[in-house]
Design a protein around this motif. Structure first.
Motif, PDB file in Angstrom:
ATOM      1  N   TRP A  63      26.435  65.545 -15.219  1.00  0.00           N
ATOM      2  CA  TRP A  63      27.833  65.795 -15.556  1.00  0.00           C
ATOM      3  C   TRP A  63      28.725  64.571 -15.366  1.00  0.00           C
ATOM      4  O   TRP A  63      29.840  64.537 -15.884  1.00  0.00           O
ATOM      5  CB  TRP A  63      28.367  66.951 -14.715  1.00  0.00           C
ATOM      6  N   THR A  64      28.271  63.577 -14.618  1.00  0.00           N
ATOM      7  CA  THR A  64      29.102  62.401 -14.348  1.00  0.00           C
ATOM      8  C   THR A  64      29.603  61.738 -15.624  1.00  0.00           C
ATOM      9  O   THR A  64      30.812  61.493 -15.751  1.00  0.00           O
ATOM     10  CB  THR A  64      28.337  61.390 -13.461  1.00  0.00           C
ATOM     11  N   PRO A  65      28.756  61.433 -16.616  1.00  0.00           N
ATOM     12  CA  PRO A  65      29.269  60.821 -17.842  1.00  0.00           C
ATOM     13  C   PRO A  65      30.231  61.730 -18.609  1.00  0.00           C
ATOM     14  O   PRO A  65      31.180  61.253 -19.233  1.00  0.00           O
ATOM     15  CB  PRO A  65      28.019  60.543 -18.677  1.00  0.00           C
ATOM     16  N   ILE A  66      30.013  63.032 -18.530  1.00  0.00           N
ATOM     17  CA  ILE A  66      30.886  63.980 -19.229  1.00  0.00           C
ATOM     18  C   ILE A  66      32.268  63.987 -18.587  1.00  0.00           C
ATOM     19  O   ILE A  66      33.295  63.945 -19.279  1.00  0.00           O
ATOM     20  CB  ILE A  66      30.261  65.388 -19.236  1.00  0.00           C
ATOM     21  N   VAL A  67      32.295  64.000 -17.261  1.00  0.00           N
ATOM     22  CA  VAL A  67      33.568  63.970 -16.542  1.00  0.00           C
ATOM     23  C   VAL A  67      34.274  62.635 -16.788  1.00  0.00           C
ATOM     24  O   VAL A  67      35.492  62.601 -17.002  1.00  0.00           O
ATOM     25  CB  VAL A  67      33.346  64.227 -15.032  1.00  0.00           C
ATOM     26  N   GLN A  68      33.518  61.545 -16.782  1.00  0.00           N
ATOM     27  CA  GLN A  68      34.111  60.241 -17.059  1.00  0.00           C
ATOM     28  C   GLN A  68      34.671  60.189 -18.481  1.00  0.00           C
ATOM     29  O   GLN A  68      35.767  59.661 -18.708  1.00  0.00           O
ATOM     30  CB  GLN A  68      33.087  59.124 -16.850  1.00  0.00           C
ATOM     31  N   PHE A  69      33.943  60.746 -19.436  1.00  0.00           N
ATOM     32  CA  PHE A  69      34.426  60.783 -20.818  1.00  0.00           C
ATOM     33  C   PHE A  69      35.724  61.581 -20.908  1.00  0.00           C
ATOM     34  O   PHE A  69      36.672  61.174 -21.572  1.00  0.00           O
ATOM     35  CB  PHE A  69      33.376  61.376 -21.752  1.00  0.00           C
TER      36      PHE A  69
END
Length: 89
Positions: free
Chosen positions: A10-16
């Protein structure tokens, strides 16, 4: 076991999502002068100001808006690409 150094899926999704939000705010801030110019053009048109002045201000309004929108789209595409790339690491 979950490695501490391994990022969550989920880290890249939250960053996006964060980058998209910040990019949207910047888009609105940069786009605000285009809206202001549009209002000015309409007011000057109603006041029957010289047509050339209105044409120039209309051009600037559209140039700002098109540049802002184009850069925003590029930003979103690059950010999405980086997020997808990060998800597959």
């Amino acid at each position: 076991m979950h490695n501490k150094n391994q990022k969550s899926f989920w880290t890249p999704i939250v960053q996006f999502a964060g980058h998209t939000f910040i990019g949207s705010v910047l888009f609105l801030i940069i786009g605000a002068p285009a809206v202001g110019l549009s209002l000015l053009v309409h007011a000057l048109g109603a006041a029957q100001i010289d047509g050339f002045t209105i044409v120039v201000l209309s051009f600037l309004e559209r140039a700002i808006l098109v540049a802002d929108a184009g850069l925003f789209i590029i930003y979103l595409v690059v950010t999405a690409f980086k997020s997808v790339k990060e998800m597959w690491k």
